[in-house]
Every structure is written in structure tokens, then in C-alpha cells.
Scaffold this motif. Structure first.
Motif, mmCIF file in Angstrom:
data_model
loop_
_atom_site.group_PDB
_atom_site.id
_atom_site.type_symbol
_atom_site.label_atom_id
_atom_site.label_comp_id
_atom_site.label_asym_id
_atom_site.label_seq_id
_atom_site.Cartn_x
_atom_site.Cartn_y
_atom_site.Cartn_z
ATOM 1 N N CYS A 156 0.859 -1.183 0.000
ATOM 2 C CA CYS A 156 0.000 0.000 0.000
ATOM 3 C C CYS A 156 0.896 1.234 0.000
ATOM 4 O O CYS A 156 1.713 1.419 0.917
ATOM 5 N N LEU A 157 0.752 2.067 -1.022
ATOM 6 C CA LEU A 157 1.631 3.221 -1.199
ATOM 7 C C LEU A 157 0.878 4.500 -0.886
ATOM 8 O O LEU A 157 -0.242 4.712 -1.361
ATOM 9 N N GLY A 158 1.489 5.365 -0.075
ATOM 10 C CA GLY A 158 0.829 6.611 0.291
ATOM 11 C C GLY A 158 1.803 7.756 0.447
ATOM 12 O O GLY A 158 2.941 7.560 0.888
ATOM 13 N N ASN A 159 1.353 8.947 0.070
ATOM 14 C CA ASN A 159 2.159 10.147 0.304
ATOM 15 C C ASN A 159 2.032 10.565 1.768
ATOM 16 O O ASN A 159 1.006 10.333 2.409
ATOM 17 N N ALA A 160 3.082 11.165 2.281
ATOM 18 C CA ALA A 160 3.118 11.556 3.699
ATOM 19 C C ALA A 160 2.290 12.815 3.920
ATOM 20 O O ALA A 160 2.807 13.905 4.143
ATOM 21 N N ILE A 161 0.972 12.643 3.846
ATOM 22 C CA ILE A 161 0.062 13.773 3.980
ATOM 23 C C ILE A 161 -0.835 13.625 5.204
ATOM 24 O O ILE A 161 -1.627 14.508 5.516
ATOM 25 N N SER A 162 -0.711 12.503 5.905
ATOM 26 C CA SER A 162 -1.498 12.263 7.096
ATOM 27 C C SER A 162 -0.763 11.232 7.940
ATOM 28 O O SER A 162 0.049 10.463 7.429
ATOM 29 N N SER A 163 -1.022 11.229 9.230
ATOM 30 C CA SER A 163 -0.355 10.274 10.110
ATOM 31 C C SER A 163 -1.170 8.997 10.304
ATOM 32 O O SER A 163 -0.724 8.077 10.970
ATOM 33 N N THR A 164 -2.359 8.939 9.685
ATOM 34 C CA THR A 164 -3.188 7.746 9.849
ATOM 35 C C THR A 164 -4.137 7.607 8.666
ATOM 36 O O THR A 164 -4.222 8.466 7.793
ATOM 37 N N SER A 165 -4.849 6.495 8.631
ATOM 38 C CA SER A 165 -5.847 6.198 7.605
ATOM 39 C C SER A 165 -6.721 5.082 8.164
ATOM 40 O O SER A 165 -6.372 4.457 9.172
ATOM 41 N N PRO A 166 -7.865 4.790 7.537
ATOM 42 C CA PRO A 166 -8.705 3.696 8.041
ATOM 43 C C PRO A 166 -7.959 2.365 8.121
ATOM 44 O O PRO A 166 -8.157 1.598 9.068
ATOM 45 N N LEU A 167 -7.101 2.093 7.156
ATOM 46 C CA LEU A 167 -6.352 0.838 7.170
ATOM 47 C C LEU A 167 -5.379 0.787 8.344
ATOM 48 O O LEU A 167 -5.262 -0.237 9.027
ATOM 49 N N MET A 168 -4.701 1.899 8.616
ATOM 50 C CA MET A 168 -3.770 1.943 9.738
ATOM 51 C C MET A 168 -4.508 1.854 11.072
ATOM 52 O O MET A 168 -4.069 1.182 12.000
ATOM 53 N N SER A 169 -5.653 2.510 11.156
ATOM 54 C CA SER A 169 -6.446 2.450 12.383
ATOM 55 C C SER A 169 -6.986 1.044 12.626
ATOM 56 O O SER A 169 -7.033 0.564 13.767
ATOM 57 N N TYR A 170 -7.392 0.377 11.556
ATOM 58 C CA TYR A 170 -7.960 -0.971 11.653
ATOM 59 C C TYR A 170 -6.969 -1.943 12.304
ATOM 60 O O TYR A 170 -7.343 -2.783 13.126
ATOM 61 N N LEU A 175 3.312 5.237 12.407
ATOM 62 C CA LEU A 175 4.483 5.498 11.581
ATOM 63 C C LEU A 175 5.761 5.242 12.378
ATOM 64 O O LEU A 175 5.832 5.569 13.568
ATOM 65 N N PRO A 176 6.780 4.688 11.746
ATOM 66 C CA PRO A 176 8.040 4.383 12.436
ATOM 67 C C PRO A 176 8.977 5.594 12.452
ATOM 68 O O PRO A 176 9.953 5.664 11.706
ATOM 69 N N TYR A 177 8.701 6.550 13.319
ATOM 70 C CA TYR A 177 9.478 7.789 13.321
ATOM 71 C C TYR A 177 10.937 7.581 13.720
ATOM 72 O O TYR A 177 11.818 8.299 13.277
ATOM 73 N N ASN A 178 11.217 6.598 14.580
ATOM 74 C CA ASN A 178 12.576 6.402 15.073
ATOM 75 C C ASN A 178 13.387 5.409 14.245
ATOM 76 O O ASN A 178 14.541 5.153 14.534
ATOM 77 N N THR A 179 12.778 4.830 13.231
ATOM 78 C CA THR A 179 13.460 3.915 12.331
ATOM 79 C C THR A 179 12.754 4.002 10.993
ATOM 80 O O THR A 179 11.730 4.680 10.869
ATOM 81 N N ASP A 180 13.283 3.361 9.965
ATOM 82 C CA ASP A 180 12.615 3.472 8.668
ATOM 83 C C ASP A 180 11.535 2.422 8.464
ATOM 84 O O ASP A 180 10.586 2.626 7.710
ATOM 85 N N ILE A 181 11.649 1.259 9.129
ATOM 86 C CA ILE A 181 10.673 0.183 8.975
ATOM 87 C C ILE A 181 10.312 -0.381 10.345
ATOM 88 O O ILE A 181 11.189 -0.643 11.169
ATOM 89 N N LYS A 182 9.022 -0.561 10.578
ATOM 90 C CA LYS A 182 8.543 -1.099 11.843
ATOM 91 C C LYS A 182 7.606 -2.261 11.554
ATOM 92 O O LYS A 182 6.782 -2.199 10.638
ATOM 93 N N MET A 183 7.732 -3.336 12.342
ATOM 94 C CA MET A 183 6.939 -4.537 12.125
ATOM 95 C C MET A 183 5.796 -4.623 13.135
ATOM 96 O O MET A 183 5.926 -4.194 14.284
#
Length: 212
Positions: A156-170, A175-183
Motif C-alpha cells: 500500500c503506497l501513500g504520500n506523507a500527507i497524514s499520520s493515519t488512515s482507516p487501514l492503519m487504524s484498523y 508510523l516508524p518515526y525512530n526507524t525506517d521500517i517497523k513490524m
């Protein structure tokens, strides 16, 4: 793209516009088709979004961005109702599908598809577009329609225009602010936040970059 090596089923890639998210995934799935003969599905929220990003049968807009990387291949797009079939060298390499019509796709078979790209999955606040009602469930239904219990990798590709979305909330993702990838979720979900400092500096040096 480094996130591919994490082997997650659901991959959310978020970053600034112009850092190469879509280009990188297009290149990846085309190479995967040419080398392994595996197909892909390219998803946008509405059919009008597909018209804009994939194009009509006469302009092959989907492939224009990466055409120079594959000079020996020929590309074609054919549309049947809501589904656009994408061809490389006369063979179907992928399908472009609108998420809003996912219910009508349940009788179709995509047995050779092992990668799904959902482009522009995040909307800017105040956008004239809207998320679909129960969008996360629709996405999961579409994954099941395509995968039929097979492991299908979703990006899922998204521009950094929001810190959340329905998919992320679900899935309760952040967002992994302290690293580039978070599991998340026993390493089945990966979230990548792309920072391209070189691109930022180039943008800042432009007249428009200075303006904003």
C-alpha cells in the motif's frame, strides 16, 4: 526496495511525493513477471483514479514511467468493464482494478497473481475524495478474492500527507518515526516511512520549494 526483504504480507510504504514509491513497485512487479512469470494487481480506490493513473487502451499510461527501463519489451492495455488487463510482449502480466468495484470481482480468478499494489491509499484531509465505507474490510476481501488462501504480498503506497488512515487504524499501526521500517502483528505487517534527504534538498533549492 528494502521493505521487500522483510517478507511481510501487508506492506505500507509512506513517503514524500516524488521519492519513487510507485516507480519502484512497478519496476519490481514487471521484473518479477519477466523473470518468474508471476502476475500482479494494481489497485486504485475508484475507476476514475484508474483512468488517470493507468490510462485508456490507447495511451498505456501505466507503463510510461518505467518504459525506458525495459526497451526490449512491448506494452499494451485492454479494458473489459471495470478491469484493465495489462500486457507485456503479448501476455497478461497484471490487472488494474478499482477497489470500489471489488464485490463484482469475486467470481473472477487471479490464480497467478502473487503481488498487489494499492496506490494512493491515504487521502489528504479536506480532499474532495472519500474513503470507502468499511474500506479495510473491502481491502481484505479483495486480497482473499485474489489469493484464495495463497500468500499474496500487498504493498500500500501513500504520500506523507497524514499520520493515519482507516487501514492503519484498523490494524492499530503507527508510523516508524525512530526507524525506517517497523513490524506489527507477528511480523506479518511492515510499515516503512521513506525519508529522502537528497530529494528534500533539491526541492528546497527550487523556486517552488522555497515558496512552500
Amino acid at each position: 526496495m528494502r521493505i521487500i526483504s522483510f517478507n511481510a504480507l501487508l506492506n505500507l510504504i509512506i513517503g514524500e511525493r516524488g521519492v519513487g514509491k510507485t516507480y519502484g513497485l512497478k519496476s519490481y512487479v514487471i521484473k518479477r513477471f519477466l523473470n518468474k512469470h508471476k502476475q500482479f494487481a494494481y489497485i486504485r480506490r475508484y475507476d476514475t483514479d484508474l483512468e488517470e493513473s493507468v490510462g485508456r487502451t490507447t495511451d498505456n499510461k501505466f507503463f510510461e514511467q518505467v518504459r525506458s527501463e525495459f526497451p526490449n519489451s512491448t506494452f499494451k492495455i485492454a479494458k473489459s468493464k471495470k478491469v484493465r488487463r495489462l500486457y507485456i510482449d503479448g501476455e497478461i502480466c497484471g490487472y488494474a482494478l478499482p477497489l470500489s468495484s471489488a464485490d463484482s470481482l469475486k467470481s473472477s480468478t487471479y490464480e497467478n497473481v502473487d503481488t498487489i499494489i494499492y496506490d494512493e491509499f491515504m487521502l489528504k484531509e479536506g480532499s474532495s475524495q472519500h474513503y470507502l465505507r468499511n474500506e479495510p474490510e473491502i481491502i481484505l476481501d479483495l486480497i482473499e478474492t485474489i489469493g484464495r488462501l495463497r500468500d499474496v504480498r500487498v504493498f500500500c503506497l501513500g504520500n506523507a500527507i497524514s499520520s493515519t488512515s482507516p487501514l492503519m487504524s484498523y490494524f492499530d499501526l503507527t508510523l516508524p518515526y525512530n526507524t525506517d521500517i517497523k513490524m506489527f502483528k507477528d511480523n506479518t505487517i511492515a510499515v516503512e516511512y521513506i525519508r529522502n534527504e537528497k530529494y528534500r534538498e533539491v526541492k528546497k533549492a527550487s523556486r517552488f520549494g522555497k515558496l512552500i
